[in-house]
Design a protein around this motif. Structure first.
Motif, short mmCIF file in Angstrom:
data_model
loop_
_atom_site.label_atom_id
_atom_site.label_comp_id
_atom_site.label_asym_id
_atom_site.label_seq_id
_atom_site.Cartn_x
_atom_site.Cartn_y
_atom_site.Cartn_z
N ARG A 154 0.83 -1.21 0.00
CA ARG A 154 0.00 0.00 0.00
C ARG A 154 0.86 1.25 0.00
NH1 ARG A 154 -3.09 -3.19 3.66
NH2 ARG A 154 -2.15 -2.13 5.46
N GLU A 155 1.93 1.24 0.79
CA GLU A 155 2.83 2.39 0.83
C GLU A 155 3.59 2.56 -0.48
OE1 GLU A 155 3.82 4.85 3.83
OE2 GLU A 155 1.80 4.49 3.07
N ALA A 156 4.01 1.44 -1.06
CA ALA A 156 4.72 1.52 -2.34
C ALA A 156 3.83 2.13 -3.41
CB ALA A 156 5.17 0.12 -2.76
N ALA A 157 2.57 1.71 -3.47
CA ALA A 157 1.64 2.27 -4.44
C ALA A 157 1.40 3.75 -4.18
CB ALA A 157 0.32 1.50 -4.41
N ARG A 158 1.37 4.13 -2.92
CA ARG A 158 1.11 5.54 -2.56
C ARG A 158 2.25 6.45 -2.98
NH1 ARG A 158 2.67 8.97 1.24
NH2 ARG A 158 3.83 7.42 2.44
N VAL A 159 3.51 6.03 -2.74
CA VAL A 159 4.64 6.94 -3.01
C VAL A 159 5.05 6.91 -4.47
CG1 VAL A 159 5.43 6.70 -0.64
CG2 VAL A 159 6.49 5.29 -2.42
N LEU A 160 4.54 5.95 -5.26
CA LEU A 160 4.82 5.94 -6.69
C LEU A 160 3.86 6.88 -7.42
CD1 LEU A 160 5.42 2.20 -7.65
CD2 LEU A 160 7.06 4.08 -7.90
N ARG A 161 4.37 7.59 -8.39
CA ARG A 161 3.50 8.41 -9.22
C ARG A 161 2.75 7.51 -10.19
NH1 ARG A 161 5.11 8.14 -14.33
NH2 ARG A 161 7.31 7.97 -14.86
N PRO A 162 1.61 7.97 -10.72
CA PRO A 162 0.95 7.22 -11.80
C PRO A 162 1.93 6.99 -12.95
CG PRO A 162 -0.49 8.94 -10.97
CD PRO A 162 0.85 9.18 -10.32
N GLY A 163 1.99 5.77 -13.40
CA GLY A 163 2.96 5.39 -14.42
C GLY A 163 4.28 4.90 -13.84
N GLY A 164 4.43 4.98 -12.52
CA GLY A 164 5.66 4.52 -11.88
C GLY A 164 5.75 3.01 -11.84
N ARG A 165 6.96 2.51 -11.60
CA ARG A 165 7.21 1.07 -11.61
C ARG A 165 7.95 0.66 -10.36
NH1 ARG A 165 9.95 -0.90 -16.97
NH2 ARG A 165 9.15 -2.87 -16.15
N LEU A 166 7.75 -0.61 -9.97
CA LEU A 166 8.47 -1.14 -8.81
C LEU A 166 9.05 -2.51 -9.15
CD1 LEU A 166 6.88 -3.64 -7.19
CD2 LEU A 166 5.43 -1.78 -6.44
N ALA A 167 10.10 -2.87 -8.41
CA ALA A 167 10.71 -4.19 -8.50
C ALA A 167 11.15 -4.60 -7.11
CB ALA A 167 11.89 -4.19 -9.46
N VAL A 168 10.77 -5.81 -6.72
CA VAL A 168 11.12 -6.37 -5.42
C VAL A 168 11.78 -7.71 -5.66
CG1 VAL A 168 10.25 -7.25 -3.22
CG2 VAL A 168 9.20 -5.21 -4.26
N VAL A 187 12.17 -12.23 -8.65
CA VAL A 187 12.08 -10.80 -8.98
C VAL A 187 10.62 -10.53 -9.32
CG1 VAL A 187 12.77 -8.93 -10.51
CG2 VAL A 187 14.44 -10.67 -9.85
N VAL A 188 9.98 -9.66 -8.55
CA VAL A 188 8.57 -9.33 -8.75
C VAL A 188 8.48 -7.88 -9.21
CG1 VAL A 188 6.31 -9.15 -7.66
CG2 VAL A 188 7.90 -10.97 -6.95
N THR A 189 7.81 -7.65 -10.32
CA THR A 189 7.67 -6.31 -10.87
C THR A 189 6.20 -5.96 -11.07
OG1 THR A 189 7.94 -7.22 -13.11
CG2 THR A 189 9.92 -6.33 -12.04
N ALA A 190 5.92 -4.67 -11.06
CA ALA A 190 4.55 -4.17 -11.26
C ALA A 190 4.60 -2.70 -11.63
CB ALA A 190 3.70 -4.38 -10.01
N CYS A 191 3.48 -2.20 -12.11
CA CYS A 191 3.36 -0.79 -12.49
C CYS A 191 2.14 -0.17 -11.80
CB CYS A 191 3.18 -0.64 -14.00
SG CYS A 191 4.54 -1.30 -14.99
N ARG A 192 2.25 1.13 -11.50
CA ARG A 192 1.06 1.86 -11.07
C ARG A 192 0.43 2.47 -12.31
NH1 ARG A 192 0.22 7.16 -7.09
NH2 ARG A 192 -1.98 7.38 -7.66
N PRO A 193 -0.80 2.08 -12.61
CA PRO A 193 -1.42 2.61 -13.83
C PRO A 193 -1.55 4.12 -13.81
CG PRO A 193 -2.68 0.77 -12.94
CD PRO A 193 -1.67 1.15 -11.90
N VAL A 194 -1.52 4.69 -14.99
CA VAL A 194 -1.79 6.12 -15.10
C VAL A 194 -3.25 6.35 -14.74
CG1 VAL A 194 -1.88 8.08 -16.69
CG2 VAL A 194 -0.04 6.39 -16.88
N ASP A 195 -3.51 7.35 -13.92
CA ASP A 195 -4.87 7.60 -13.47
C ASP A 195 -5.80 7.73 -14.66
OD1 ASP A 195 -3.85 7.60 -10.97
OD2 ASP A 195 -4.00 9.75 -10.64
N GLY A 196 -6.88 6.96 -14.60
CA GLY A 196 -7.87 7.01 -15.66
C GLY A 196 -7.52 6.14 -16.85
N GLY A 197 -6.30 5.48 -16.75
CA GLY A 197 -5.88 4.67 -17.88
C GLY A 197 -6.32 3.24 -17.75
#
Length: 273
Positions: free
Chosen positions: A158-172, A263-273
């Motif tokens: 939840r925190e990772a999604a919050r601090v990422l901007r729309p369109g941002g990506r993460l890798a764990v 390696v787990v990766t994901a993206c935060r969708p662009v708002d409205g996308g």
């Protein structure tokens, strides 16, 4: 440090300073990515450092971070954050660690870059489950072999999604219980002291991917890289003197299907996308 930090975490990353243990090296604290390193000979300290650096390269290479504002969750001594800046072209990286002694070590270890380019590298003390950052502050978030210490994966996500901007990506990247072995925690604790002590948590990889989906992240992928981690690590451990023998049980646990490395990766969708 917060009072609820698990004593094993407090000890290992405080007074014991895990980065100084013979099993690690070069300021890194991870099991390494050994692809391309010959295991048909005795391994050297230089091989060990390369393996740890290559694990960061495996993660950072999946993020396309050139020009990005990044945050590393569980940064340790900060050598991976420096790699992100100097080799992968991140515009800036903030290293976050729960242990204030680690944060101070990171600042000392990287004093040169901090002085030369303070806008490109910084360190903060805080928990993965409650990050001290604003909403949408980062373009990229990554974490290298720290998630096994997180007490609440869902809160971290939840925190990772919050601090990422729309369109941002993460890798764990870390070691998790594979699908089909979700009840392996007891057996892992019997074989591996890090699980028995509470230092590591037997998180199923499905708990992480499920939490990412639950907060609306997309393009979620979990790739097993165990074949490039466990045999090389075990071969290195076999060639050094250690005060304990239990770390040699990681490879059998992997071969028995109780544990794997992902390696787990994901993206935060662009708002409205």
């Amino acid at each position: 440090m917060r009072d609820d930090v698990v004593p094993a975490v407090r000890a290992v990353y405080g007074a014991q300073d895990l980065s100084s243990a013979p099993a690690f090296g070069g300021g890194f604290i991870n099991f390494g990515h050994w692809e391309g390193i010959s295991l048909d000979r005795p391994l050297t300290a230089e091989d060990r450092v390369r393996s740890q650096r290559d694990l960061y390269r495996c993660v950072l290479g999946a993020l396309d971070g050139a020009g990005a504002r990044g945050v590393e969750v569980g940064c340790g001594l900060g050598v991976g954050a420096v790699l992100a800046v100097e080799e992968f072209g991140f515009a800036s990286v903030t290293g976050l660690d729960i242990h204030p002694e680690q944060v101070e070590r990171a600042r000392r270890a990287n004093a040169g870059l901090l002085a030369r380019a303070p806008e490109r590298l910084g360190f903060a003390c805080g928990a993965a489950e409650r990050m001290p950052f604003g909403d949408g502050e980062f373009d990229r978030l990554y974490s290298v072999e720290a998630a096994q210490h997180f007490r609440d994966l869902a809160a971290f996500v939840r925190e990772a999604a919050r601090v990422l901007r729309p369109g941002g990506r993460l890798a764990v990247t870390s070691f998790f219980v594979p699908v089909g072995a979700e009840d392996a925690g007891g057996e892992l604790a019997a074989r591996l002291d890090s699980f028995a002590s509470g230092l590591d948590v037997a998180h199923p990889v499905a708990s992480l991917t499920g939490a990412l989906d639950a907060v609306g992240l997309s393009d979620i992928r979990a790739e097993s890289i165990g074949e490039h981690v466990w045999p090389g690590l075990d071969h290195f451990l076999a060639g050094i003197d250690q005060p304990v023998r239990w770390p040699r049980n990681f490879l059998p646990a992997y071969r028995d299907g109780l544990l794997d490395y992902y390696v787990v990766t994901a993206c935060r969708p662009v708002d409205g996308g």
